[in-house]
Design a protein around this motif. Sequence first.
Motif, PDB file in Angstrom:
ATOM      1  N   SER A 267       0.388  -1.017   0.141  1.00 54.99           N
ATOM      2  CA  SER A 267      -0.028   0.104  -0.101  1.00 54.99           C
ATOM      3  C   SER A 267       0.994   0.999   0.089  1.00 54.99           C
ATOM      4  O   SER A 267       0.039   2.658  -0.072  1.00 54.99           O
ATOM      5  CB  SER A 267      -1.121   0.129   1.354  1.00 54.99           C
ATOM      6  OG  SER A 267       0.161   0.675   2.520  1.00 54.99           O
ATOM      7  N   GLN A 268       1.845   1.156   0.010  1.00 52.32           N
ATOM      8  CA  GLN A 268       2.977   2.352  -0.267  1.00 52.32           C
ATOM      9  C   GLN A 268       3.505   2.559  -0.864  1.00 52.32           C
ATOM     10  O   GLN A 268       5.031   2.902  -0.659  1.00 52.32           O
ATOM     11  CB  GLN A 268       3.966   2.659   1.602  1.00 52.32           C
ATOM     12  CG  GLN A 268       2.886   3.013   2.707  1.00 52.32           C
ATOM     13  CD  GLN A 268       2.365   3.909   2.619  1.00 52.32           C
ATOM     14  OE1 GLN A 268       3.281   4.814   3.058  1.00 52.32           O
ATOM     15  NE2 GLN A 268       1.376   4.307   3.438  1.00 52.32           N
ATOM     16  N   GLY A 269       4.003   1.043  -1.770  1.00 49.61           N
ATOM     17  CA  GLY A 269       4.130   1.460  -3.363  1.00 49.61           C
ATOM     18  C   GLY A 269       5.968   0.508  -3.335  1.00 49.61           C
ATOM     19  O   GLY A 269       6.543   0.717  -4.194  1.00 49.61           O
ATOM     20  N   ILE A 270       6.108   0.150  -2.178  1.00 47.58           N
ATOM     21  CA  ILE A 270       6.801  -1.037  -2.658  1.00 47.58           C
ATOM     22  C   ILE A 270       6.325  -2.484  -3.050  1.00 47.58           C
ATOM     23  O   ILE A 270       5.353  -2.387  -3.069  1.00 47.58           O
ATOM     24  CB  ILE A 270       7.044  -1.965  -0.895  1.00 47.58           C
ATOM     25  CG1 ILE A 270       7.344  -1.324   0.235  1.00 47.58           C
ATOM     26  CG2 ILE A 270       7.923  -3.260  -1.358  1.00 47.58           C
ATOM     27  CD1 ILE A 270       8.687   0.057   0.034  1.00 47.58           C
TER      28      ILE A 270
ATOM     29  N   TRP B 104      14.672  -8.147   4.399  1.00 46.17           N
ATOM     30  CA  TRP B 104      13.641  -7.892   5.322  1.00 46.17           C
ATOM     31  C   TRP B 104      14.234  -6.012   5.888  1.00 46.17           C
ATOM     32  O   TRP B 104      13.197  -5.935   6.619  1.00 46.17           O
ATOM     33  CB  TRP B 104      14.990  -8.732   5.793  1.00 46.17           C
ATOM     34  CG  TRP B 104      15.075  -8.291   7.824  1.00 46.17           C
ATOM     35  CD1 TRP B 104      15.778  -7.916   8.467  1.00 46.17           C
ATOM     36  CD2 TRP B 104      13.185  -8.852   8.445  1.00 46.17           C
ATOM     37  NE1 TRP B 104      15.590  -7.931   9.011  1.00 46.17           N
ATOM     38  CE2 TRP B 104      14.391  -8.609  10.396  1.00 46.17           C
ATOM     39  CE3 TRP B 104      12.561 -10.171   8.574  1.00 46.17           C
ATOM     40  CZ2 TRP B 104      13.294  -8.947  10.291  1.00 46.17           C
ATOM     41  CZ3 TRP B 104      11.798 -10.268   9.000  1.00 46.17           C
ATOM     42  CH2 TRP B 104      12.076  -9.587  10.718  1.00 46.17           C
ATOM     43  N   ARG B 105      15.641  -5.797   5.136  1.00 45.61           N
ATOM     44  CA  ARG B 105      15.713  -4.050   5.268  1.00 45.61           C
ATOM     45  C   ARG B 105      14.726  -3.606   4.949  1.00 45.61           C
ATOM     46  O   ARG B 105      14.600  -2.980   6.098  1.00 45.61           O
ATOM     47  CB  ARG B 105      16.941  -3.903   4.764  1.00 45.61           C
ATOM     48  CG  ARG B 105      18.083  -4.292   5.372  1.00 45.61           C
ATOM     49  CD  ARG B 105      19.050  -4.457   3.728  1.00 45.61           C
ATOM     50  NE  ARG B 105      20.380  -4.915   4.253  1.00 45.61           N
ATOM     51  CZ  ARG B 105      21.375  -5.590   3.774  1.00 45.61           C
ATOM     52  NH1 ARG B 105      21.476  -5.232   2.292  1.00 45.61           N
ATOM     53  NH2 ARG B 105      22.477  -6.032   3.955  1.00 45.61           N
ATOM     54  N   ILE B 106      13.654  -3.453   3.822  1.00 45.63           N
ATOM     55  CA  ILE B 106      12.842  -3.000   3.537  1.00 45.63           C
ATOM     56  C   ILE B 106      11.838  -2.996   4.369  1.00 45.63           C
ATOM     57  O   ILE B 106      10.830  -1.931   4.764  1.00 45.63           O
ATOM     58  CB  ILE B 106      12.339  -3.365   2.562  1.00 45.63           C
ATOM     59  CG1 ILE B 106      13.172  -3.368   1.218  1.00 45.63           C
ATOM     60  CG2 ILE B 106      10.706  -2.789   1.584  1.00 45.63           C
ATOM     61  CD1 ILE B 106      12.380  -4.012  -1.008  1.00 45.63           C
TER      62      ILE B 106
ATOM     63  N   ALA C  97      12.894  -0.959   6.956  1.00 49.83           N
ATOM     64  CA  ALA C  97      12.585   0.528   6.791  1.00 49.83           C
ATOM     65  C   ALA C  97      11.304   0.795   7.408  1.00 49.83           C
ATOM     66  O   ALA C  97      10.875   2.463   6.920  1.00 49.83           O
ATOM     67  CB  ALA C  97      13.255   0.725   5.715  1.00 49.83           C
ATOM     68  N   HIS C  98      10.318   0.226   6.590  1.00 53.97           N
ATOM     69  CA  HIS C  98       9.108   1.055   6.202  1.00 53.97           C
ATOM     70  C   HIS C  98       8.627   0.263   8.308  1.00 53.97           C
ATOM     71  O   HIS C  98       6.588   0.214   7.855  1.00 53.97           O
ATOM     72  CB  HIS C  98       8.582  -0.327   5.159  1.00 53.97           C
ATOM     73  CG  HIS C  98       9.127   0.216   4.659  1.00 53.97           C
ATOM     74  ND1 HIS C  98       9.982   0.232   3.289  1.00 53.97           N
ATOM     75  CD2 HIS C  98       8.583   1.720   3.675  1.00 53.97           C
ATOM     76  CE1 HIS C  98       9.968   0.885   2.568  1.00 53.97           C
ATOM     77  NE2 HIS C  98       9.375   1.706   2.562  1.00 53.97           N
ATOM     78  N   TYR C  99       9.520  -0.272   8.770  1.00 53.90           N
ATOM     79  CA  TYR C  99       8.435  -0.872   9.751  1.00 53.90           C
ATOM     80  C   TYR C  99       7.159   0.427  10.224  1.00 53.90           C
ATOM     81  O   TYR C  99       5.970  -0.127  11.205  1.00 53.90           O
ATOM     82  CB  TYR C  99       9.438  -0.861  10.490  1.00 53.90           C
ATOM     83  CG  TYR C  99       9.066  -2.615  12.011  1.00 53.90           C
ATOM     84  CD1 TYR C  99       7.791  -3.608  11.764  1.00 53.90           C
ATOM     85  CD2 TYR C  99       9.000  -2.145  13.521  1.00 53.90           C
ATOM     86  CE1 TYR C  99       7.702  -4.235  12.454  1.00 53.90           C
ATOM     87  CE2 TYR C  99       9.274  -3.022  14.142  1.00 53.90           C
ATOM     88  CZ  TYR C  99       8.425  -4.417  14.148  1.00 53.90           C
ATOM     89  OH  TYR C  99       7.543  -5.234  15.409  1.00 53.90           O
ATOM     90  N   TYR C 100       7.917   1.317  11.016  1.00 51.96           N
ATOM     91  CA  TYR C 100       6.833   2.633  11.454  1.00 51.96           C
ATOM     92  C   TYR C 100       5.195   2.744  10.534  1.00 51.96           C
ATOM     93  O   TYR C 100       4.636   2.616  11.262  1.00 51.96           O
ATOM     94  CB  TYR C 100       7.739   4.209  10.944  1.00 51.96           C
ATOM     95  CG  TYR C 100       7.458   4.103  10.098  1.00 51.96           C
ATOM     96  CD1 TYR C 100       8.593   3.668   8.801  1.00 51.96           C
ATOM     97  CD2 TYR C 100       6.551   5.333   9.068  1.00 51.96           C
ATOM     98  CE1 TYR C 100       8.568   4.087   7.141  1.00 51.96           C
ATOM     99  CE2 TYR C 100       6.026   5.772   7.778  1.00 51.96           C
ATOM    100  CZ  TYR C 100       6.834   5.204   6.612  1.00 51.96           C
ATOM    101  OH  TYR C 100       7.209   5.858   6.233  1.00 51.96           O
TER     102      TYR C 100
END
Lengths: 469, 469, 469
Positions: B72-75, B97-99, B102-105
């Motif tokens: 939903s956020q463009g990934i 995993w890094r993605i 980085a988007h865990y917020y």
Amino acid sequence: MAQQLLHPDRLFSADVTQREIAKRLYNGVKDLPIVSPHGHTDPRWFADDQCFSNATELLIQPDHYLLRMLYSQGITMEQLGFSTDGRQSAVDPKSVWRIFAAHYYLFLGTPTRMWMDYVFAEVFSLNECLTIDNADLFYEHITDALQQDEFKPRALFERFNIEVIATTESPLDDLKHHKKIKDSGWQGKVITAFRPDNVIDPEFEGFEANLKRLSELTDEPLDTFSSYLSSLFKRRAFFKEMGATSSDHGHLSARTLDLSADEKEQLYLTIRSGNFSADDADKFRAQMLTEMAVMSLDDGLVMQIHPGVHRNHNQQLFNQFGRDKGADIPIATEYVANLKPLLNKLGNNPKFRLIIFTLDETTYARELAPLAGHYPSLKLGPAWWFNDSPEGMRRFREQTTETAGFYNTVGFNDDTRAFLSIPARHDVARRMDCAFLAQLVAEHRLTESQASQIAYDLTYTLVKQAYDL
Amino acid sequence: MAQQLLHPDRLFSADVTQREIAKRLYNGVKDLPIVSPHGHTDPRWFADDQCFSNATELLIQPDHYLLRMLYSQGITMEQLGFSTDGRQSAVDPKSVWRIFAAHYYLFLGTPTRMWMDYVFAEVFSLNECLTIDNADLFYEHITDALQQDEFKPRALFERFNIEVIATTESPLDDLKHHKKIKDSGWQGKVITAFRPDNVIDPEFEGFEANLKRLSELTDEPLDTFSSYLSSLFKRRAFFKEMGATSSDHGHLSARTLDLSADEKEQLYLTIRSGNFSADDADKFRAQMLTEMAVMSLDDGLVMQIHPGVHRNHNQQLFNQFGRDKGADIPIATEYVANLKPLLNKLGNNPKFRLIIFTLDETTYARELAPLAGHYPSLKLGPAWWFNDSPEGMRRFREQTTETAGFYNTVGFNDDTRAFLSIPARHDVARRMDCAFLAQLVAEHRLTESQASQIAYDLTYTLVKQAYDL
Amino acid sequence: MAQQLLHPDRLFSADVTQREIAKRLYNGVKDLPIVSPHGHTDPRWFADDQCFSNATELLIQPDHYLLRMLYSQGITMEQLGFSTDGRQSAVDPKSVWRIFAAHYYLFLGTPTRMWMDYVFAEVFSLNECLTIDNADLFYEHITDALQQDEFKPRALFERFNIEVIATTESPLDDLKHHKKIKDSGWQGKVITAFRPDNVIDPEFEGFEANLKRLSELTDEPLDTFSSYLSSLFKRRAFFKEMGATSSDHGHLSARTLDLSADEKEQLYLTIRSGNFSADDADKFRAQMLTEMAVMSLDDGLVMQIHPGVHRNHNQQLFNQFGRDKGADIPIATEYVANLKPLLNKLGNNPKFRLIIFTLDETTYARELAPLAGHYPSLKLGPAWWFNDSPEGMRRFREQTTETAGFYNTVGFNDDTRAFLSIPARHDVARRMDCAFLAQLVAEHRLTESQASQIAYDLTYTLVKQAYDL
């Protein structure tokens, strides 16, 4: 059991600030008289003033909230004292009471439990928690008490501080109990309400026979729509004479129509021919709501509509034990399009008042509060039936106040045939309104003196105004 | 980071009175075994007991909650390791995993975040907040741990204190993993559940081929409706032999029908001809729910219906990446009319049990609680899927308890394929039930000892009873 | 009156823990500039910068929230200064103000009351509660103040700390006020938004005349669908030149379609023939939403859809006094099937952004949060109109966060023509977001530093990102 059955601060927030405000607000309204403008108590009780029989017949068997929960957990109707040949109790009432006591835990967290505990403690001074162990003691204590004069209907009415109570009767009722009450010299005010479903819903059981009786009662041939309307108007006049200030309509939907004179006549003849479709019946009900509203302009009866219940959903249960056994189920209900014909005709008329109830809470914020917050004729009835609960009342206020405010609502309705629980129900409503107001005060959205006035109005002023009492 | 990742009092009210009660209630249930009667873990895990591969493959890629939010956020799906030619990971799992890190917020305030934090802290002893800075450390720590014996499926199963877990299989499944588990001598209880959508929904992908396979498996020609029913009954018997105690039905609507024998036969032939309308297919599904219910009378499988999801709403995503990628969307769902045929046939039968789930919360207070609070056969499944959240659980209790009480509900379902999050999910449910009960105690609607018993029953007793475990 | 009109901690929980957190969070956002991407202020105000006339004309007569509540309690439109021959005030504005003051208690508990009290206290330093006794004093004080330079539109704009505000204009508007503002050298940023309902809804009053005007403005014959689209695209380009970053669509439903080229052409010709059905009109609106979305890909205007209002429900009022008098009523609204054609075409496109609003809160958890939590193009607009209230905002966060998180929402919209209340409205939104976040912190679901970042993003970052400001 050391623990009190009824804590004096029950239903108030655990937050100390809110609770202290709520207590002060509640103290201002807790002793106000009960005004009960919509209910189903039996006027015969107050006419004859005979003793109630026993705990089971008074408190369990007529209470569809109790029956449905017990039934849902596998208790049979027979175990509860019903038989398929016409409701005679086939079992010992005390054994029914024991079943109830053994399953009383099922009601934990439900309003029924709160009401019953209130009845035990406040009406019968039974301050323990009902269990299977004290079931017989409760049964006997209650049943014995009911034989005393101070537990007769009129004595309880006075003890309950009921200023006025409305019962509900069909146009075919002769209102003899109301007449007897009037003639008795007793000061208790028991009025009727005009509930014409059985003569305006073509799909009601016995509709044709009902119209025949209506014709006899009113000396109207009912051969034309106009004569049919006249007969209804005459019965409304009779009800009004006997104290009625309202009519009451429980259709499946909130549909209204405003047909032309020709269309109405034609529809009436189709209905009377007996050869009508489901849609014809639905149209007729819809048109008749508008006709009732038009009559309200003349006779001043306040109109109530509470739609949206699929009655007798359990076919087998209905076939065996009849209606009002706890098998009615709410359905989604639409108001915006359905009420438009009626509101467009009369919604701006200051002489007309319509009170709407719902069991579809999705319409509170979306449809009903916006409608009631605009049309002068429209007011919102309180959280009702399945939603007559602390949570239901909270949702009602949270979802209607933002748009309709407090002053487009009409106070509380107990809507019950469970006479002994009436003070309990009003008490829950008063507490929940005070708890809601206390939160607004604690969050600095109202002053406490504003809240105090609102609490008074919600408890007393609004209901008297709304129902012309 | 000084701050604890998991506060011991999380999800309990900030109000001290409520919190202290909630803590005591929670202490009474937090260590009870996990009973998981409805879920989607892979039985192969417990059959083969092989190490899980890595953090990304285990925790991210199978989790549609995670995928949908990141998407939903463009990934893109490709960035998440999916390719259009059949799901092979085209990218380094660590980069996925890094993605995620980085988007865990994005997950702040969502149940997914609570579950993941619990997994990090409780399963892997990672007590920091995942960030892009420690992403590699998390990935490596988790992936390394997964290679250890104590992180193999059976070891985790035991560590999680799972008393029993149900997986879900189609009638075409040979249940070989379940057989292997049984034969292995391992004491872990992994049972199956009978999910026949692919052979009773004519619009399911590969329906005809599925029936062919069903015919082979059961030696039934399926030339008549009766033979078709026999084949299903045989598979139910096989599933029951392998431990199943329930069937599970995920139709678009809750529609049921109770057609005559002739109508059923005719409908079956139409469906088998391949030349059927959407309405025929809908009717067939509706009738088959009733048939499954009838079989339940015989074999005792508890029936579950969870309708109301528009599957694969994103056509492009479905075409490229297939199902279960987070593009299922709930729809409005009707129960009162739709369930009536089935309930009128079997709703009063003490040998039948039906558990209903919904994603349309508007039906909790309006339809489902009233139905479950009346019909002996009907129970309410817990807040589910999108509503398996603290707020969703709260709404469930607030909107069902008033009418259905606690005892017409069936405890918690984790309904997940995310094995490692199962304790986290049950923990949230236990906390939220205790928080709700604590409020009722603090507001003097329950005693603490009543609440304590209810908490125990919601956690343990009711689920075992409801699913015959 | 000793009691403050505006308590500094209003709207924060009475619970001390929550309140202290909320206060800290609020302190971090209360002074951020106002970004108002969607509203209905009159650009002429900022173009001409003339004094507002008086309290009644500025604060009462244009405010449909006020009008509807007063009307609902029997105040006539005439008493409020409207006449049936075109809105001229037939009564003394001060008498209207007195009526408002005498009925100000009706608004207790409503957002209108909070907004008005804020305007009185913060804009006019009137810190008493408005009553009938001080009504004249309020009227005169406000009306006098409005004659001062510091109460002129531009001065208030600056005092309100508005970073940017969007107005709403139809494609037929020449945007001369916006041009004048631009040319004036004043630094205030006032942009327009493209609202084409009157030229894409065939049932809009004056549709054919509107198309004629559109044709003139754009030198397009509008003889083909393609020419019609070109004309709209040209107007979008003009609006964009004048600062617009968004389009805005207020259809009855959220229906979208994606027809073939032939179907579109044919449908356009049918519409232009004037001989079209209600369904044709509905299809045309549905297709035009998709066309607008396609244009967004080119010109980058963010698309807003806020469906689900039955406009002008009160026919008599509409006939006499026209639109926007408080007689619009929300209706049930469906998004899953209705948005599918548009989302399937453009929902995955990173260059497209769609913001959806609703007045049907039942869709928050069921439809909108799941859709926005999946589709990259889709974001959720805030609690809107009737739900722009503390309770409505709370419901919005409680029902969307679990599935869509915070970062698929777009901050606050005041959506108002009541210029003076804009700071009040943003203040309520900031307080309610902080109150919600404070609860999550107090229940250990967020850290305070996470909550602080989210509060900032909800107030400032997200709205600027979502609307490309």
